[in-house]
Design an enzyme around this catalytic site. Structure first.
Site, PDB file in Angstrom:
ATOM      1  N   ASP A 243      33.813 -20.681 -28.158  1.00 18.62           N
ATOM      2  CA  ASP A 243      33.551 -19.587 -27.220  1.00 18.62           C
ATOM      3  C   ASP A 243      33.030 -20.245 -25.948  1.00 18.62           C
ATOM      4  O   ASP A 243      31.875 -20.676 -25.882  1.00 18.62           O
ATOM      5  CB  ASP A 243      32.512 -18.633 -27.836  1.00 18.62           C
ATOM      6  CG  ASP A 243      31.989 -17.599 -26.839  1.00 18.62           C
ATOM      7  OD1 ASP A 243      32.521 -17.511 -25.712  1.00 18.62           O
ATOM      8  OD2 ASP A 243      31.032 -16.875 -27.197  1.00 18.62           O
ATOM      9  N   CYS A 244      33.922 -20.370 -24.964  1.00 18.15           N
ATOM     10  CA  CYS A 244      33.577 -21.092 -23.735  1.00 18.15           C
ATOM     11  C   CYS A 244      33.059 -20.114 -22.700  1.00 18.15           C
ATOM     12  O   CYS A 244      33.839 -19.404 -22.038  1.00 18.15           O
ATOM     13  CB  CYS A 244      34.801 -21.827 -23.205  1.00 18.15           C
ATOM     14  SG  CYS A 244      35.598 -22.870 -24.456  1.00 18.15           S
TER      15      CYS A 244
ATOM     16  N   ASN B 107      30.235 -19.209 -19.344  1.00 15.24           N
ATOM     17  CA  ASN B 107      30.073 -19.815 -18.024  1.00 15.24           C
ATOM     18  C   ASN B 107      29.088 -20.978 -18.012  1.00 15.24           C
ATOM     19  O   ASN B 107      29.205 -21.862 -17.179  1.00 15.24           O
ATOM     20  CB  ASN B 107      29.665 -18.754 -17.007  1.00 15.24           C
ATOM     21  CG  ASN B 107      30.879 -17.977 -16.531  1.00 15.24           C
ATOM     22  OD1 ASN B 107      31.755 -18.541 -15.901  1.00 15.24           O
ATOM     23  ND2 ASN B 107      30.953 -16.714 -16.883  1.00 15.24           N
TER      24      ASN B 107
ATOM     25  N   PHE C 112      27.612 -22.346 -21.315  1.00 14.51           N
ATOM     26  CA  PHE C 112      27.603 -23.085 -22.574  1.00 14.51           C
ATOM     27  C   PHE C 112      28.905 -22.878 -23.338  1.00 14.51           C
ATOM     28  O   PHE C 112      29.590 -21.873 -23.142  1.00 14.51           O
ATOM     29  CB  PHE C 112      26.440 -22.613 -23.469  1.00 14.51           C
ATOM     30  CG  PHE C 112      25.094 -22.858 -22.857  1.00 14.51           C
ATOM     31  CD1 PHE C 112      24.530 -24.127 -22.865  1.00 14.51           C
ATOM     32  CD2 PHE C 112      24.390 -21.823 -22.251  1.00 14.51           C
ATOM     33  CE1 PHE C 112      23.292 -24.360 -22.297  1.00 14.51           C
ATOM     34  CE2 PHE C 112      23.145 -22.049 -21.670  1.00 14.51           C
ATOM     35  CZ  PHE C 112      22.596 -23.321 -21.695  1.00 14.51           C
ATOM     36  N   ILE C 113      29.188 -23.851 -24.209  1.00 13.18           N
ATOM     37  CA  ILE C 113      30.272 -23.661 -25.180  1.00 13.18           C
ATOM     38  C   ILE C 113      29.609 -23.489 -26.538  1.00 13.18           C
ATOM     39  O   ILE C 113      28.839 -24.344 -26.972  1.00 13.18           O
ATOM     40  CB  ILE C 113      31.215 -24.885 -25.226  1.00 13.18           C
ATOM     41  CG1 ILE C 113      31.882 -25.097 -23.871  1.00 13.18           C
ATOM     42  CG2 ILE C 113      32.274 -24.696 -26.324  1.00 13.18           C
ATOM     43  CD1 ILE C 113      32.776 -26.334 -23.798  1.00 13.18           C
TER      44      ILE C 113
ATOM     45  N   GLY D  51      36.840  -9.209 -19.006  1.00 18.65           N
ATOM     46  CA  GLY D  51      36.448 -10.530 -19.518  1.00 18.65           C
ATOM     47  C   GLY D  51      36.809 -10.653 -20.999  1.00 18.65           C
ATOM     48  O   GLY D  51      36.537  -9.735 -21.781  1.00 18.65           O
TER      49      GLY D  51
ATOM     50  N   ASP E 238      35.571 -12.444 -23.314  1.00 17.40           N
ATOM     51  CA  ASP E 238      34.421 -12.431 -24.237  1.00 17.40           C
ATOM     52  C   ASP E 238      33.994 -10.990 -24.520  1.00 17.40           C
ATOM     53  O   ASP E 238      33.646 -10.630 -25.647  1.00 17.40           O
ATOM     54  CB  ASP E 238      33.255 -13.279 -23.696  1.00 17.40           C
ATOM     55  CG  ASP E 238      32.846 -12.932 -22.273  1.00 17.40           C
ATOM     56  OD1 ASP E 238      33.556 -12.159 -21.582  1.00 17.40           O
ATOM     57  OD2 ASP E 238      31.804 -13.437 -21.835  1.00 17.40           O
TER      58      ASP E 238
ATOM     59  N   ASP F 272      25.968  -7.929 -24.470  1.00 15.69           N
ATOM     60  CA  ASP F 272      26.040  -9.390 -24.582  1.00 15.69           C
ATOM     61  C   ASP F 272      25.140  -9.987 -23.510  1.00 15.69           C
ATOM     62  O   ASP F 272      25.361  -9.771 -22.307  1.00 15.69           O
ATOM     63  CB  ASP F 272      27.504  -9.831 -24.390  1.00 15.69           C
ATOM     64  CG  ASP F 272      27.711 -11.322 -24.662  1.00 15.69           C
ATOM     65  OD1 ASP F 272      26.727 -12.096 -24.631  1.00 15.69           O
ATOM     66  OD2 ASP F 272      28.862 -11.711 -24.891  1.00 15.69           O
TER      67      ASP F 272
HETATM   68  N1  LIG Z   1      20.331 -22.912 -28.331  1.00 11.51           N
HETATM   69  C1  LIG Z   1      20.496 -22.393 -27.119  1.00 11.51           C
HETATM   70  N2  LIG Z   1      21.197 -23.079 -26.192  1.00 11.51           N
HETATM   71  C2  LIG Z   1      21.389 -22.578 -24.976  1.00 11.51           C
HETATM   72  N3  LIG Z   1      20.899 -21.399 -24.564  1.00 11.51           N
HETATM   73  C3  LIG Z   1      20.171 -20.676 -25.427  1.00 11.51           C
HETATM   74  C4  LIG Z   1      19.957 -21.125 -26.746  1.00 11.51           C
HETATM   75  N4  LIG Z   1      19.215 -20.178 -27.373  1.00 11.51           N
HETATM   76  C5  LIG Z   1      18.984 -19.200 -26.497  1.00 11.51           C
HETATM   77  N5  LIG Z   1      19.547 -19.476 -25.301  1.00 11.51           N
HETATM   78  C6  LIG Z   1      19.538 -18.607 -24.126  1.00 11.51           C
HETATM   79  O1  LIG Z   1      20.859 -18.125 -23.997  1.00 11.51           O
HETATM   80  C7  LIG Z   1      21.198 -17.880 -22.642  1.00 11.51           C
HETATM   81  C8  LIG Z   1      22.660 -18.236 -22.477  1.00 11.51           C
HETATM   82  O2  LIG Z   1      23.374 -17.346 -23.261  1.00 11.51           O
HETATM   83  P1  LIG Z   1      24.801 -17.616 -23.864  1.00 11.51           P
HETATM   84  O3  LIG Z   1      24.814 -18.931 -24.513  1.00 11.51           O
HETATM   85  O4  LIG Z   1      25.125 -16.412 -24.641  1.00 11.51           O
HETATM   86  O5  LIG Z   1      25.691 -17.538 -22.623  1.00 11.51           O
HETATM   87  P2  LIG Z   1      26.527 -18.485 -21.673  1.00 11.51           P
HETATM   88  O6  LIG Z   1      27.541 -19.289 -22.375  1.00 11.51           O
HETATM   89  O7  LIG Z   1      25.626 -19.135 -20.729  1.00 11.51           O
HETATM   90  O8  LIG Z   1      27.179 -17.405 -20.853  1.00 11.51           O
HETATM   91  P3  LIG Z   1      28.325 -16.424 -21.115  1.00 11.51           P
HETATM   92  O9  LIG Z   1      28.846 -16.631 -22.501  1.00 11.51           O
HETATM   93  O10 LIG Z   1      27.700 -15.082 -20.913  1.00 11.51           O
HETATM   94  O11 LIG Z   1      29.285 -16.740 -20.048  1.00 11.51           O
HETATM   95  C9  LIG Z   1      20.222 -18.682 -21.802  1.00 11.51           C
HETATM   96  O12 LIG Z   1      19.563 -17.784 -20.944  1.00 11.51           O
HETATM   97  C10 LIG Z   1      19.185 -19.247 -22.809  1.00 11.51           C
HETATM   98  O13 LIG Z   1      17.901 -18.801 -22.453  1.00 11.51           O
HETATM   99  C1  LIG Z   2      31.166 -10.915 -17.089  1.00 12.06           C
HETATM  100  C2  LIG Z   2      31.389 -12.255 -17.760  1.00 12.06           C
HETATM  101  C3  LIG Z   2      31.038 -13.381 -16.808  1.00 12.06           C
HETATM  102  C4  LIG Z   2      30.454 -12.317 -18.986  1.00 12.06           C
HETATM  103  O1  LIG Z   2      30.580 -13.526 -19.636  1.00 12.06           O
HETATM  104  C5  LIG Z   2      32.868 -12.380 -18.248  1.00 12.06           C
HETATM  105  O2  LIG Z   2      33.154 -11.378 -19.162  1.00 12.06           O
HETATM  106  C6  LIG Z   2      33.854 -12.318 -17.105  1.00 12.06           C
HETATM  107  O3  LIG Z   2      34.068 -13.266 -16.412  1.00 12.06           O
HETATM  108  N1  LIG Z   2      34.491 -11.119 -16.925  1.00 12.06           N
HETATM  109  C7  LIG Z   2      35.489 -10.860 -15.914  1.00 12.06           C
HETATM  110  C8  LIG Z   2      35.124  -9.668 -15.107  1.00 12.06           C
HETATM  111  C9  LIG Z   2      35.094  -8.362 -15.877  1.00 12.06           C
HETATM  112  O4  LIG Z   2      34.885  -8.353 -17.111  1.00 12.06           O
HETATM  113  O5  LIG Z   2      35.280  -7.319 -15.252  1.00 12.06           O
HETATM  114  K   LIG Z   3      29.326 -14.585 -23.630  1.00 10.13           K
END
Ligand SMILES: Nc1ncnc2c1ncn2[C@@H]1O[C@H](COP(=O)(O)OP(=O)(O)OP(=O)(O)O)[C@@H](O)[C@H]1O
Ligand SMILES: CC(C)(CO)[C@@H](O)C(=O)NCCC(=O)O
Ligand SMILES: [K+]
Length: 249
Positions: free
Chosen positions: A6-7, A9, A11-12, A100, A102, A122
């Protein structure tokens, strides 16, 4: 074994499951492609034969990752694609390609688990809320900045909001009015998230008087879970949807 990615913005999130999906063998969170391959290389006992992924990154970044997976693991990753419908679930966007991926997968996962109307929140880099009716109609949703973006914007656009990361973590032990910058900002931003979630709950109550399920996912889900007492916190919700969108026969 199946490698799932799950990539997001920032983290992966990755995990390796058995081919029948019954066992989760290993999982992790990394902040770059390079770190992902390091983690996988550190577990040579893994025998990955299939791979599926979802990415909200640019097509170029995603293609590069797919090429690297082919090179290093010899697998062709299947990427989740947008769709106007999967099973009973209908994408509610005017242009379904813009939703999006995700969010779409989290919606598919939630409806599969809940089998009734759902509110899906989310909490990651961005925070998203999505509504699905009892019949599987995705009604749309909301996007706002997540915790990392809120705190970064404050420090970027002010001169005196500066504090260190360790202090920030300690500040969230409670949510009393802050008596230091770290406490004031960290707690203020968490209250923004909690207020957002409370508002989504009100909207779901108005929209779904017959009842609904609330699903929370993303790295910051724990910071809001008690705002919605009956909520299910499902860290792997996007992966539940990924398996539905990309079945590997
Ligand atoms: N083990 C962890 N590693 C990284 N972030 C963590 C961890 N545990 C909790 N967090 C929290 O998770 C948040 C990031 O969330 P998540 O990993 O769901 O999203 P993302 O990949 O950054 O973004 P998204 O998937 O929404 O594009 C950060 O604000 C951090 O505080
Ligand atoms: C909103 C995020 C950044 C959440 O990860 C992603 O779902 C995304 O890039 N969405 C595209 C824009 C939209 O969902 O309308
Ligand atoms: K996400």
């Amino acid at each position: 074994m199946i490698l799932e990615l799950d990539c997001g913005n920032s983290f992966i999130k990755w995990r390796v499951i058995s081919v029948d999906g019954a066992q989760r063998l290993l999982a992790g969170v990394v902040d770059s492609d390079a770190a992902l391959f390091e983690s996988l290389a550190a577990a040579p006992e893994l025998r990955v034969s299939r791979c599926r992924l979802v990415s909200v990154r640019s097509d170029a970044e995603t293609e590069l990752l797919v090429a690297r997976l082919r090179e290093s693991l010899g697998v062709d990753a299947v990427c989740a694609q947008c769709a106007s419908r999967v099973g009973a679930v209908h994408n509610g966007y005017e242009d379904f390609r813009r939703l999006g991926l995700d969010r779409w997968l989290a919606v598919l996962g939630a409806y599969h688990l809940g089998q009734r109307a759902c509110l899906v929140v989310d909490l990651g880099t961005a925070v998203t809320a999505d509504f699905v009716s009892a019949s599987g109609m995705h009604l749309g949703g909301f996007i706002c900045p997540g915790l990392p973006l809120m705190r970064d914007q404050l420090s970027t656009h002010t001169r005196r909001i500066r504090y260190d990361r360790q202090v920030a973590l300690a500040a969230l032990q409670e949510l009393e009015p802050g008596r230091s910058t770290a406490e004031a900002v960290e707690r203020g931003c968490v209250l923004m998230l909690r207020g957002f979630v409370a508002e989504q709950l009100l909207q779901a109550q108005a929209r779904f008087p017959e009842g609904f399920e609330v699903f929370l996912t993303g790295g910051d889900a724990d910071l809001v879970r008690d705002v919605v007492p009956g909520a299910q916190v499902v860290p792997d919700l996007v992966f539940v949807g990924l398996a539905i969108a990309c079945p590997l026969s």
